[in-house]
Design an enzyme around this catalytic site. Structure first.
Site, PDB file in Angstrom:
ATOM      1  N   GLU A  40      -4.782 -66.277  66.741  1.00 33.13           N
ATOM      2  CA  GLU A  40      -4.771 -66.558  65.316  1.00 33.13           C
ATOM      3  C   GLU A  40      -3.653 -67.527  64.940  1.00 33.13           C
ATOM      4  O   GLU A  40      -2.592 -67.550  65.556  1.00 33.13           O
ATOM      5  CB  GLU A  40      -4.597 -65.252  64.535  1.00 33.13           C
ATOM      6  CG  GLU A  40      -5.850 -64.396  64.610  1.00 33.13           C
ATOM      7  CD  GLU A  40      -5.690 -63.010  63.985  1.00 33.13           C
ATOM      8  OE1 GLU A  40      -6.609 -62.596  63.286  1.00 33.13           O
ATOM      9  OE2 GLU A  40      -4.657 -62.363  64.206  1.00 33.13           O
ATOM     10  N   CYS A  71       1.727 -71.377  60.972  1.00 34.91           N
ATOM     11  CA  CYS A  71       2.302 -70.403  61.901  1.00 34.91           C
ATOM     12  C   CYS A  71       1.403 -70.362  63.131  1.00 34.91           C
ATOM     13  O   CYS A  71       0.217 -70.061  63.037  1.00 34.91           O
ATOM     14  CB  CYS A  71       2.381 -69.044  61.200  1.00 34.91           C
ATOM     15  SG  CYS A  71       3.028 -67.758  62.263  1.00 34.91           S
ATOM     16  N   CYS A 110       0.827 -59.914  73.280  1.00 36.55           N
ATOM     17  CA  CYS A 110       2.267 -59.985  73.532  1.00 36.55           C
ATOM     18  C   CYS A 110       2.651 -58.799  74.408  1.00 36.55           C
ATOM     19  O   CYS A 110       2.117 -57.704  74.253  1.00 36.55           O
ATOM     20  CB  CYS A 110       3.038 -59.923  72.217  1.00 36.55           C
ATOM     21  SG  CYS A 110       4.833 -60.113  72.417  1.00 36.55           S
ATOM     22  N   CYS A 166       7.231 -54.381  70.798  1.00 38.89           N
ATOM     23  CA  CYS A 166       8.029 -53.985  69.626  1.00 38.89           C
ATOM     24  C   CYS A 166       7.267 -52.907  68.854  1.00 38.89           C
ATOM     25  O   CYS A 166       6.065 -53.031  68.602  1.00 38.89           O
ATOM     26  CB  CYS A 166       8.313 -55.195  68.732  1.00 38.89           C
ATOM     27  SG  CYS A 166       9.344 -56.435  69.546  1.00 38.89           S
ATOM     28  N   CYS A 182       5.042 -53.712  65.569  1.00 32.86           N
ATOM     29  CA  CYS A 182       4.218 -54.929  65.512  1.00 32.86           C
ATOM     30  C   CYS A 182       2.790 -54.667  65.967  1.00 32.86           C
ATOM     31  O   CYS A 182       2.565 -54.030  67.001  1.00 32.86           O
ATOM     32  CB  CYS A 182       4.860 -55.998  66.398  1.00 32.86           C
ATOM     33  SG  CYS A 182       3.951 -57.557  66.401  1.00 32.86           S
ATOM     34  N   GLY A 221       2.621 -63.510  70.102  1.00 33.34           N
ATOM     35  CA  GLY A 221       3.292 -63.778  71.367  1.00 33.34           C
ATOM     36  C   GLY A 221       4.769 -64.109  71.255  1.00 33.34           C
ATOM     37  O   GLY A 221       5.310 -64.277  70.173  1.00 33.34           O
ATOM     38  N   GLU A 222       5.396 -64.178  72.407  1.00 30.97           N
ATOM     39  CA  GLU A 222       6.829 -64.500  72.503  1.00 30.97           C
ATOM     40  C   GLU A 222       6.945 -65.910  73.102  1.00 30.97           C
ATOM     41  O   GLU A 222       6.718 -66.099  74.301  1.00 30.97           O
ATOM     42  CB  GLU A 222       7.525 -63.451  73.385  1.00 30.97           C
ATOM     43  CG  GLU A 222       8.929 -63.801  73.828  1.00 30.97           C
ATOM     44  CD  GLU A 222       9.871 -64.220  72.689  1.00 30.97           C
ATOM     45  OE1 GLU A 222       9.854 -63.604  71.613  1.00 30.97           O
ATOM     46  OE2 GLU A 222      10.619 -65.195  72.902  1.00 30.97           O
ATOM     47  N   SER A 276      10.754 -68.545  66.790  1.00 30.55           N
ATOM     48  CA  SER A 276      11.286 -67.189  66.646  1.00 30.55           C
ATOM     49  C   SER A 276      11.164 -66.428  67.963  1.00 30.55           C
ATOM     50  O   SER A 276      10.130 -66.475  68.625  1.00 30.55           O
ATOM     51  CB  SER A 276      10.514 -66.452  65.548  1.00 30.55           C
ATOM     52  OG  SER A 276      10.965 -65.120  65.450  1.00 30.55           O
ATOM     53  N   SER A 296      14.796 -62.360  66.168  1.00 30.53           N
ATOM     54  CA  SER A 296      14.358 -61.085  65.610  1.00 30.53           C
ATOM     55  C   SER A 296      15.410 -60.038  65.942  1.00 30.53           C
ATOM     56  O   SER A 296      15.498 -59.571  67.068  1.00 30.53           O
ATOM     57  CB  SER A 296      13.006 -60.683  66.217  1.00 30.53           C
ATOM     58  OG  SER A 296      12.019 -61.582  65.776  1.00 30.53           O
ATOM     59  N   LEU A 297      16.214 -59.684  64.954  1.00 26.27           N
ATOM     60  CA  LEU A 297      17.340 -58.774  65.218  1.00 26.27           C
ATOM     61  C   LEU A 297      16.942 -57.323  64.930  1.00 26.27           C
ATOM     62  O   LEU A 297      16.971 -56.475  65.801  1.00 26.27           O
ATOM     63  CB  LEU A 297      18.539 -59.200  64.372  1.00 26.27           C
ATOM     64  CG  LEU A 297      19.878 -58.635  64.807  1.00 26.27           C
ATOM     65  CD1 LEU A 297      20.234 -59.078  66.217  1.00 26.27           C
ATOM     66  CD2 LEU A 297      20.978 -59.046  63.832  1.00 26.27           C
ATOM     67  N   HIS A 298      16.624 -57.050  63.667  1.00 26.75           N
ATOM     68  CA  HIS A 298      15.959 -55.815  63.243  1.00 26.75           C
ATOM     69  C   HIS A 298      16.764 -54.517  63.317  1.00 26.75           C
ATOM     70  O   HIS A 298      16.302 -53.477  62.858  1.00 26.75           O
ATOM     71  CB  HIS A 298      14.639 -55.589  63.987  1.00 26.75           C
ATOM     72  CG  HIS A 298      13.658 -56.721  63.868  1.00 26.75           C
ATOM     73  ND1 HIS A 298      13.600 -57.547  62.776  1.00 26.75           N
ATOM     74  CD2 HIS A 298      12.689 -57.169  64.707  1.00 26.75           C
ATOM     75  CE1 HIS A 298      12.643 -58.447  62.948  1.00 26.75           C
ATOM     76  NE2 HIS A 298      12.072 -58.248  64.118  1.00 26.75           N
ATOM     77  N   ASN A 347       5.401 -55.028  57.087  1.00 24.43           N
ATOM     78  CA  ASN A 347       3.994 -55.157  56.702  1.00 24.43           C
ATOM     79  C   ASN A 347       3.186 -54.086  57.410  1.00 24.43           C
ATOM     80  O   ASN A 347       3.118 -54.074  58.640  1.00 24.43           O
ATOM     81  CB  ASN A 347       3.466 -56.543  57.094  1.00 24.43           C
ATOM     82  CG  ASN A 347       4.145 -57.643  56.302  1.00 24.43           C
ATOM     83  OD1 ASN A 347       4.186 -57.589  55.075  1.00 24.43           O
ATOM     84  ND2 ASN A 347       4.705 -58.614  56.999  1.00 24.43           N
ATOM     85  N   CYS A 402       3.425 -61.325  58.792  1.00 21.80           N
ATOM     86  CA  CYS A 402       4.200 -61.092  60.016  1.00 21.80           C
ATOM     87  C   CYS A 402       3.815 -59.757  60.637  1.00 21.80           C
ATOM     88  O   CYS A 402       3.833 -58.736  59.968  1.00 21.80           O
ATOM     89  CB  CYS A 402       5.694 -61.015  59.725  1.00 21.80           C
ATOM     90  SG  CYS A 402       6.390 -62.466  59.023  1.00 21.80           S
TER      91      CYS A 402
HETATM   92  N1  SAH Z   1       7.853 -62.804  69.450  1.00 17.34           N
HETATM   93  C1  SAH Z   1       8.564 -63.564  68.467  1.00 17.34           C
HETATM   94  C2  SAH Z   1       7.620 -64.198  67.496  1.00 17.34           C
HETATM   95  C3  SAH Z   1       6.980 -63.238  66.518  1.00 17.34           C
HETATM   96  S1  SAH Z   1       7.513 -63.768  64.989  1.00 17.34           S
HETATM   97  C4  SAH Z   1       9.595 -62.676  67.770  1.00 17.34           C
HETATM   98  O1  SAH Z   1       9.532 -61.468  67.948  1.00 17.34           O
HETATM   99  O2  SAH Z   1      10.484 -63.192  67.097  1.00 17.34           O
HETATM  100  C5  SAH Z   1       7.056 -62.584  63.917  1.00 17.34           C
HETATM  101  C6  SAH Z   1       8.207 -61.912  63.190  1.00 17.34           C
HETATM  102  O3  SAH Z   1       7.612 -60.830  62.470  1.00 17.34           O
HETATM  103  C7  SAH Z   1       9.222 -61.296  64.126  1.00 17.34           C
HETATM  104  O4  SAH Z   1      10.502 -61.285  63.544  1.00 17.34           O
HETATM  105  C8  SAH Z   1       8.694 -59.892  64.237  1.00 17.34           C
HETATM  106  O5  SAH Z   1       9.663 -58.978  64.662  1.00 17.34           O
HETATM  107  C9  SAH Z   1       8.254 -59.621  62.812  1.00 17.34           C
HETATM  108  N2  SAH Z   1       7.291 -58.521  62.677  1.00 17.34           N
HETATM  109  C10 SAH Z   1       6.508 -57.981  63.630  1.00 17.34           C
HETATM  110  N3  SAH Z   1       5.764 -56.978  63.105  1.00 17.34           N
HETATM  111  C11 SAH Z   1       6.086 -56.902  61.802  1.00 17.34           C
HETATM  112  C12 SAH Z   1       5.615 -56.105  60.719  1.00 17.34           C
HETATM  113  N4  SAH Z   1       4.668 -55.192  60.887  1.00 17.34           N
HETATM  114  N5  SAH Z   1       6.165 -56.313  59.502  1.00 17.34           N
HETATM  115  C13 SAH Z   1       7.091 -57.279  59.315  1.00 17.34           C
HETATM  116  N6  SAH Z   1       7.549 -58.072  60.292  1.00 17.34           N
HETATM  117  C14 SAH Z   1       7.048 -57.887  61.519  1.00 17.34           C
END
Ligand code: SAH
Length: 366
Positions: free
Chosen positions: A91, A104, A111, A115, A118, A160-161, A193, A215-217, A291, A334
């Site tokens: 997508e 995007c 992937c 995570c 996700c 994907g990463e 990212s 992506s720190l989180h 999301n 996202c």
């Molecule tokens: N693999 C890369 C690219 C994905 S980018 C990465 O992890 O950075 C997509 C972004 O959306 C990342 O920061 C990911 O952590 C975040 N993301 C994934 N699932 C999500 C969700 N359900 N709600 C909000 N953000 C999410």
């Protein structure tokens, strides 16, 4: 099966042409047909001799993606579901904003990083995309746009990463960003990212000029390892040290993405710890309210809690943005990309129609 000509870099194409006693300037001629004029066949390449066109045709394909579905969100976001030659689907998401049109792009089908929050993680990794499959997402979306609309920004934030598919991603970035023969999106308008693969981050910054988003989180190794298993390999201290030592271009900042998960990562201590982690790094923080998607029991915090966290970070001197959920009604936001045909969309079509028919939505935002 013939190989895709868009997977050749300039040197490879020059070598192939050289073996046929063709001049090196042919390289750019061919690349301009492919990436600027969006040629769908070698026959269109009228400034090449018919013999060369026939040789190209025998050896290579131009390989386009098949659009399986296009879903249009109430907010103007459009999600494209593409099928690759081996029937795997991916997508891309087109996001119109006031002065930007951002695409995007996916770099892998599925992937493998797992995570916890996700949707794409639930698919596992199907396979890496080739450079041509990454670039073709931009070309295919561009073909569906009205003539007066241009994609201004690209974000490698789809499925994907990107840094786990390093070589193909960097090859694709070169094609996207070259103004002479490529698609011509300036690297300042391209953002990659990553989950935080330290060696590849260093390599990326040395080899390209794209923007980096991490992506720190979470602010402790314990929570981050629960949310992102990759943290066991590259824990916070190592990741932040890497960010601190990157030779960033002047005035560039690293974006730190932070998904807001109700009750998990947005306490007052988290704000203080986050600020500490970013010490000495030119950073901006992008808060992403979680999301929701089927298959996840996480929730997003309420607006007040979001504001509280945002204000705490601001009062500690940080630049903070909240990333609006775009296209969440069509599962395009996202972390919602699953690569499957969906039915519950706001407005969905099984290809065929031009995006121009939705240009009222698009122009309302551009
Ligand atoms: N693999 C890369 C690219 C994905 S980018 C990465 O992890 O950075 C997509 C972004 O959306 C990342 O920061 C990911 O952590 C975040 N993301 C994934 N699932 C999500 C969700 N359900 N709600 C909000 N953000 C999410």
């Amino acid at each position: 099966m013939k190989s895709n000509i868009k997977d050749l870099d300039s040197q490879e194409l020059e070598d192939w042409l050289g073996a046929r006693r063709e001049a090196p300037y042919r390289v750019k001629q061919i690349q301009k047909w492919l990436f600027q004029k969006g040629a769908g066949s070698f026959a269109e390449m009228t400034n090449l001799s018919s013999g060369l066109r026939a040789d190209l045709e025998r050896e290579y394909s131009i390989g386009r993606l098949k659009t399986l579905q296009r879903s249009c969100s109430r907010d103007g976001t459009i999600k494209f579901l593409f099928e690759l030659a081996d029937a795997v689907s991916i997508e891309s998401v087109l996001i119109p904003e006031a002065k930007r049109l951002t695409l995007c792009v996916s770099t892998q089908a599925g992937c493998g990083f797992g995570c916890a929050f996700c949707a794409t993680a639930l698919m596992g990794l199907k396979r890496n995309l080739s450079a041509s499959e990454i670039v073709e997402q931009i070309l295919e979306v561009r073909r569906s746009l009205p003539a007066d609309m241009r994609i201004t920004h690209a974000v490698l934030m789809g499925m994907g990463e990107p840094l786990a598919n390093y070589r193909q991603t960097v090859k694709a970035v070169r094609i996207m960003s070259d103004a002479d023969w490529g698609i011509g999106i300036s690297p300042r308008r391209i953002t990659l990212s990553t989950v935080g693969l330290v060696p590849q981050i260093k390599k990326l910054i040395a080899e390209t000029h794209v923007n980096l988003a991490i992506s720190l989180h979470a602010t402790t190794d314990e929570i981050r390892s629960q949310l992102m298993p990759v943290n066991r390999k590259y824990p916070l201290a190592e990741l932040m040290d890497c960010c601190r030592s990157l030779p960033l271009p002047k005035r560039r900042r690293i974006t730190f993405e932070y998904v807001m998960l109700q009750g998990i990562n947005h306490s007052a201590e988290d704000a203080r710890r986050l600020s500490g982690l970013l010490n000495g790094i030119r950073a901006k923080i992008n808060l992403i309210p979680f999301n929701p998607h089927p298959g996840s029991s996480y929730r997003r915090p309420g607006p007040e809690e979001l504001l509280q966290f945002q204000n705490a970070l601001r009062s500690l001197g940080h630049q903070v943005n909240v990333r609006e959920a775009r296209g969440d009604d069509i599962q395009a936001a996202c972390g919602q990309l699953l690569g499957a045909v969906s039915s519950e969309t706001a407005s969905s079509e099984q290809s065929g129609m031009e995006v121009a028919s939705h240009s009222s939505l698009l122009t309302a935002h551009s």
